[in-house]
Scaffold this motif. Structure first.
Motif, PDB file in Angstrom:
ATOM      1  N   THR A   1      11.559   6.880  -4.674  1.00 28.90           N
ATOM      2  CA  THR A   1      10.668   7.777  -5.406  1.00 28.90           C
ATOM      3  C   THR A   1      10.790   7.628  -6.920  1.00 28.90           C
ATOM      4  N   PHE A   2       9.626   7.672  -7.586  1.00 31.25           N
ATOM      5  CA  PHE A   2       9.578   7.861  -9.042  1.00 31.25           C
ATOM      6  C   PHE A   2       9.081   9.271  -9.313  1.00 31.25           C
TER       7      PHE A   2
ATOM      8  N   ILE B   1       0.860  -1.195   0.000  1.00 36.95           N
ATOM      9  CA  ILE B   1       0.000   0.000   0.000  1.00 36.95           C
ATOM     10  C   ILE B   1       0.887   1.232   0.000  1.00 36.95           C
ATOM     11  N   ASN B   2       0.597   2.195  -0.878  1.00 40.36           N
ATOM     12  CA  ASN B   2       1.297   3.478  -0.815  1.00 40.36           C
ATOM     13  C   ASN B   2       0.409   4.471  -0.078  1.00 40.36           C
ATOM     14  N   ALA B   3       0.769   4.737   1.184  1.00 38.69           N
ATOM     15  CA  ALA B   3       0.053   5.714   2.007  1.00 38.69           C
ATOM     16  C   ALA B   3       0.807   7.036   2.091  1.00 38.69           C
ATOM     17  N   ALA B   4       1.826   7.214   1.234  1.00 46.82           N
ATOM     18  CA  ALA B   4       2.594   8.464   1.231  1.00 46.82           C
ATOM     19  C   ALA B   4       1.714   9.622   0.781  1.00 46.82           C
ATOM     20  N   LEU B   5       2.088  10.819   1.192  1.00 50.30           N
ATOM     21  CA  LEU B   5       1.313  11.994   0.820  1.00 50.30           C
ATOM     22  C   LEU B   5       1.548  12.403  -0.625  1.00 50.30           C
ATOM     23  N   ASN B   6       2.823  12.444  -1.039  1.00 47.41           N
ATOM     24  CA  ASN B   6       3.140  13.175  -2.258  1.00 47.41           C
ATOM     25  C   ASN B   6       4.056  12.455  -3.234  1.00 47.41           C
ATOM     26  N   GLU B   7       4.353  11.169  -3.019  1.00 46.62           N
ATOM     27  CA  GLU B   7       5.352  10.555  -3.882  1.00 46.62           C
ATOM     28  C   GLU B   7       4.962   9.154  -4.341  1.00 46.62           C
ATOM     29  N   GLU B   8       5.071   8.950  -5.655  1.00 47.35           N
ATOM     30  CA  GLU B   8       4.950   7.617  -6.221  1.00 47.35           C
ATOM     31  C   GLU B   8       6.216   6.840  -5.874  1.00 47.35           C
ATOM     32  N   LEU B   9       6.063   5.560  -5.579  1.00 48.51           N
ATOM     33  CA  LEU B   9       7.197   4.800  -5.058  1.00 48.51           C
ATOM     34  C   LEU B   9       7.417   3.499  -5.825  1.00 48.51           C
ATOM     35  N   PHE B  10       8.681   3.258  -6.171  1.00 51.05           N
ATOM     36  CA  PHE B  10       9.113   1.956  -6.643  1.00 51.05           C
ATOM     37  C   PHE B  10       9.339   1.049  -5.426  1.00 51.05           C
ATOM     38  N   PHE B  11       9.010  -0.247  -5.588  1.00 47.79           N
ATOM     39  CA  PHE B  11       9.202  -1.218  -4.509  1.00 47.79           C
ATOM     40  C   PHE B  11       9.845  -2.455  -5.118  1.00 47.79           C
ATOM     41  N   LYS B  12      10.939  -2.922  -4.503  1.00 47.80           N
ATOM     42  CA  LYS B  12      11.599  -4.128  -5.026  1.00 47.80           C
ATOM     43  C   LYS B  12      12.285  -4.885  -3.902  1.00 47.80           C
TER      44      LYS B  12
ATOM     45  N   ILE C   1      10.800   1.937 -16.731  1.00 44.48           N
ATOM     46  CA  ILE C   1      10.402   0.912 -15.753  1.00 44.48           C
ATOM     47  C   ILE C   1       8.960   1.136 -15.318  1.00 44.48           C
ATOM     48  N   ALA C   2       8.617   2.402 -15.049  1.00 41.72           N
ATOM     49  CA  ALA C   2       7.251   2.730 -14.624  1.00 41.72           C
ATOM     50  C   ALA C   2       6.243   2.366 -15.713  1.00 41.72           C
ATOM     51  N   THR C   3       6.558   2.736 -16.950  1.00 36.11           N
ATOM     52  CA  THR C   3       5.641   2.470 -18.059  1.00 36.11           C
ATOM     53  C   THR C   3       5.504   0.972 -18.305  1.00 36.11           C
ATOM     54  N   GLY C   4       6.623   0.249 -18.239  1.00 38.59           N
ATOM     55  CA  GLY C   4       6.575  -1.189 -18.440  1.00 38.59           C
ATOM     56  C   GLY C   4       5.694  -1.883 -17.419  1.00 38.59           C
ATOM     57  N   PHE C   5       5.774  -1.425 -16.156  1.00 40.87           N
ATOM     58  CA  PHE C   5       4.928  -2.019 -15.125  1.00 40.87           C
ATOM     59  C   PHE C   5       3.456  -1.753 -15.410  1.00 40.87           C
ATOM     60  N   MET C   6       3.117  -0.496 -15.704  1.00 41.21           N
ATOM     61  CA  MET C   6       1.705  -0.153 -15.925  1.00 41.21           C
ATOM     62  C   MET C   6       1.153  -0.831 -17.176  1.00 41.21           C
ATOM     63  N   ASP C   7       1.979  -0.965 -18.205  1.00 41.13           N
ATOM     64  CA  ASP C   7       1.527  -1.643 -19.422  1.00 41.13           C
ATOM     65  C   ASP C   7       1.282  -3.128 -19.198  1.00 41.13           C
ATOM     66  N   GLY C   8       1.889  -3.701 -18.168  1.00 41.73           N
ATOM     67  CA  GLY C   8       1.711  -5.125 -17.896  1.00 41.73           C
ATOM     68  C   GLY C   8       0.429  -5.467 -17.166  1.00 41.73           C
TER      69      GLY C   8
ATOM     70  N   VAL D   1      22.198  -9.138   0.938  1.00 37.80           N
ATOM     71  CA  VAL D   1      22.197  -9.084  -0.525  1.00 37.80           C
ATOM     72  C   VAL D   1      21.526  -7.780  -0.929  1.00 37.80           C
ATOM     73  N   ALA D   2      22.275  -6.910  -1.584  1.00 33.05           N
ATOM     74  CA  ALA D   2      21.788  -5.557  -1.868  1.00 33.05           C
ATOM     75  C   ALA D   2      21.095  -5.499  -3.223  1.00 33.05           C
ATOM     76  N   THR D   3      20.393  -4.421  -3.445  1.00 31.46           N
ATOM     77  CA  THR D   3      19.809  -4.116  -4.741  1.00 31.46           C
ATOM     78  C   THR D   3      19.841  -2.613  -4.921  1.00 31.46           C
ATOM     79  N   LYS D   4      19.923  -2.169  -6.155  1.00 30.94           N
ATOM     80  CA  LYS D   4      19.962  -0.739  -6.443  1.00 30.94           C
ATOM     81  C   LYS D   4      18.579  -0.279  -6.872  1.00 30.94           C
ATOM     82  N   PRO D   5      18.018   0.713  -6.187  1.00 29.34           N
ATOM     83  CA  PRO D   5      16.701   1.212  -6.604  1.00 29.34           C
ATOM     84  C   PRO D   5      16.771   1.800  -8.006  1.00 29.34           C
ATOM     85  N   PRO D   6      15.663   1.821  -8.722  1.00 29.58           N
ATOM     86  CA  PRO D   6      15.669   2.465 -10.034  1.00 29.58           C
ATOM     87  C   PRO D   6      15.989   3.957  -9.891  1.00 29.58           C
ATOM     88  N   PRO D   7      16.521   4.591 -10.926  1.00 33.67           N
ATOM     89  CA  PRO D   7      16.691   6.042 -10.882  1.00 33.67           C
ATOM     90  C   PRO D   7      15.349   6.729 -10.687  1.00 33.67           C
ATOM     91  N   ARG D   8      15.363   7.922 -10.125  1.00 37.47           N
ATOM     92  CA  ARG D   8      14.115   8.646  -9.850  1.00 37.47           C
ATOM     93  C   ARG D   8      13.309   8.873 -11.124  1.00 37.47           C
TER      94      ARG D   8
END
Length: 532
Positions: A257-258, A195-206, A302-309, A290-297
């Protein structure tokens, strides 16, 4: 629900925050499909309060929807109100949150609607279900942040950190707290209700080293698809299956953040958590994170690919009832503007609008004015088209940035079918807008970049299995087309779920008249409805 102040420590500092039952995030509300839910909200704080049950259809029970001055006047300090509604034909993950001022920064929690007894999920039954609430945290008092911004006429300060289940994880300058820890057993599958309960930011989650299988968004089942990154806008929910199929160890979880509008300031502190496999010994080689690198802001691809899926499941049990024809074809421009402000230091104020109308909040709830036929509160003349045609996504230098103001609603007859093309504008700056419609789910039949072209773009609409949801992102410098059936009488808010844009006026409401059938009319208000 007891709305109370609670001293809370985050980022090595303590401040009082508004909470429900002293919890941040607040408690999870559990129900089953078709349950009737009663929640008594008691206000013990200095602020007026309302609670919105985000995504609940509220069929004929708009009085329980919750947006202040839209469907109810707020619960004043020392008062209470019982929200009474039935969860009709819905199952999945939603959220509840305050819907007045900026209180939802800390007044929010999950809604988990289980299927009817004996009805299985349309995907493999998980070993365990876990609620994951993403949020934002300010070191300052959040109401002071927006009040200062309102005085200045400019944008408010961004948050200081993001949170995963109320914890930010490892943040610069404040210790080595690992944050939220999800313990898993190798070979098991887990359903994460994100759930994204943030006020003002779209968020990537991985999750490092793991694929996520998307099975639901906004409490509607989807065709399953695998991805390593999901995008969740404020107000949206996404259910994913996580298979614990990696080697024993600890795996980093990130929420970041995206934002692909380069001029918009963001909170660039990534929230972290860990997936911790059972049997991982502390201090050994297997315990290394084990680390991971968040997507660039600005990871638009990446955002479009997710929504298109995203596609509706569209089975006999869970059909996709997208309207094939429409009674109202609307074009709503959404974006920012600049109006004169004599009291502001710069002499100007940043505002936001739909079809160049900056919504003026009433002092009496719109639903009350409609039900009791009280005149002078609103007009039912919201424009279905922009007042002027121009290159909506063009550069701002040639545009008149001023907006008009009004409490204007768009009227619909019961059962009308509606298409709304939400068009971003470049006035001030192009920017993504997560738009939420109260009282309905809608079908996202199309999206694209640039200006919407009704001749060429309509032909590409998906009218077979479009994703169904209650909150959708309008791409920066682009458009999104939605369709819905107006089968719920009442007054229903449509607004950007970035709280800063709602504050600036990017909002309007649909007025849906009663139908002629026995169950097609708005029910009378409850006797304990708060007074203004």
């Amino acid at each position: 629900m007891q709305v109370v102040m609670k001293n809370t420590t985050r980022l090595c500092a303590t401040k009082p925050i508004v909470t429900v039952n002293g919890e941040f995030p607040g408690p999870t509300l559990y129900a089953r499909e078709d349950d009737t839910v009663l929640v008594k909200v008691v206000n013990h704080v200095q602020y007026n309060v309302t609670i919105h049950w985000h995504g609940i259809r509220q069929l004929r029970t708009g009085w329980a929807d919750g947006p202040a001055y839209i469907t109810q006047c707020p619960i004043q300090p020392g008062q209470n109100f019982v929200y009474n509604f039935t969860v009709t034909g819905q199952r999945g993950t939603l959220l509840w949150h305050a819907h007045i001022l900026w209180l939802r920064a800390t007044v929010h929690g999950a809604i988990v609607i289980l299927p009817k007894g004996g009805v299985p999920y349309p995907f493999p039954t998980p070993h365990k279900e876990v609620v994951v609430v993403l949020g934002e945290w300010w070191k300052s008092d959040v109401e002071a942040v927006i009040n200062e911004a309102t005085k200045s006429g400019m944008a408010p300060n961004v948050s200081d950190a993001h949170t995963i289940n109320g914890l930010s994880g490892r943040t610069p300058g404040c210790g080595l707290d690992e944050g939220f820890r999800l313990r898993v057993v190798k070979g098991k599958t887990y359903l994460l209700r994100v759930i994204n309960a943030a006020l003002n930011e779209e968020l990537f989650f991985k999750v490092a080293g793991h694929q996520l299988t998307v099975v639901e968004v906004d409490a509607v089942y989807t065709k399953p698809f695998k991805t390593d990154t999901i995008l969740v806008a404020p107000g949206q929910t996404t259910n994913v299956l996580l298979s614990a199929d990696r080697s024993t160890g600890r795996y980093l979880v990130t929420a970041s953040t995206f934002m692909d509008a380069p001029v918009v300031a963001i909170d660039n502190v990534t929230a972290t958590a860990t997936v911790h496999y059972e049997g991982t010994l502390s201090g050994g080689a297997a315990s290394a994170l084990v680390a991971t690198k968040p997507p660039p802001r600005n990871a638009t691809q990446i955002a479009t690919g997710f929504m298109d899926g995203l596609r509706s499941l569209n089975t006999r049990a869970f059909p996709c009832n997208v309207p094939q024809s429409v009674d109202h074809s609307l074009l709503f421009t959404v974006g920012l503007g600049v109006n004169p402000c004599p009291s502001c230091p710069s002499g100007r104020r940043v505002v936001a609008s739909i079809n160049n109308v900056t919504f003026a909040m009433p002092i009496l709830a719109l639903l009350q004015a409609h039900f009791f036929n009280i005149r002078g509160v609103f007009t039912a003349d919201f424009p279905g088209q922009p007042p002027a045609r121009f290159n909506f996504t063009g550069p701002p230098s040639t545009m008149n940035m001023q907006t008009t103001s009004g409490t204007r609603l768009y009227r619909l007859a019961y059962n009308d079918t509606v298409q709304v093309v939400l068009q971003d504008t470049g006035v001030v700056t192009p920017e993504s807008h997560p738009i939420h419609l109260h009282g309905f789910n809608f079908f996202v039949v199309g999206r694209g970049l640039g200006n919407f072209n009704p001749k060429t773009d309509t032909a590409k609409f998906n009218l077979v299995d479009p994703v169904e949801r209650n909150t959708v992102g309008v791409p920066s410098g682009g458009w999104t087309a939605i369709r819905f059936r107006a089968d719920n009488p009442g007054v229903w808010f449509l607004h950007c779920h970035l709280e800063v844009h709602t504050t600036w006026g990017l909002k309007m409401a649909f007025l849906v008249d009663d139908g002629k059938g026995p169950n097609q009319s708005l029910l009378p208000p409850p006797t304990d409805l708060p007074a203004c």
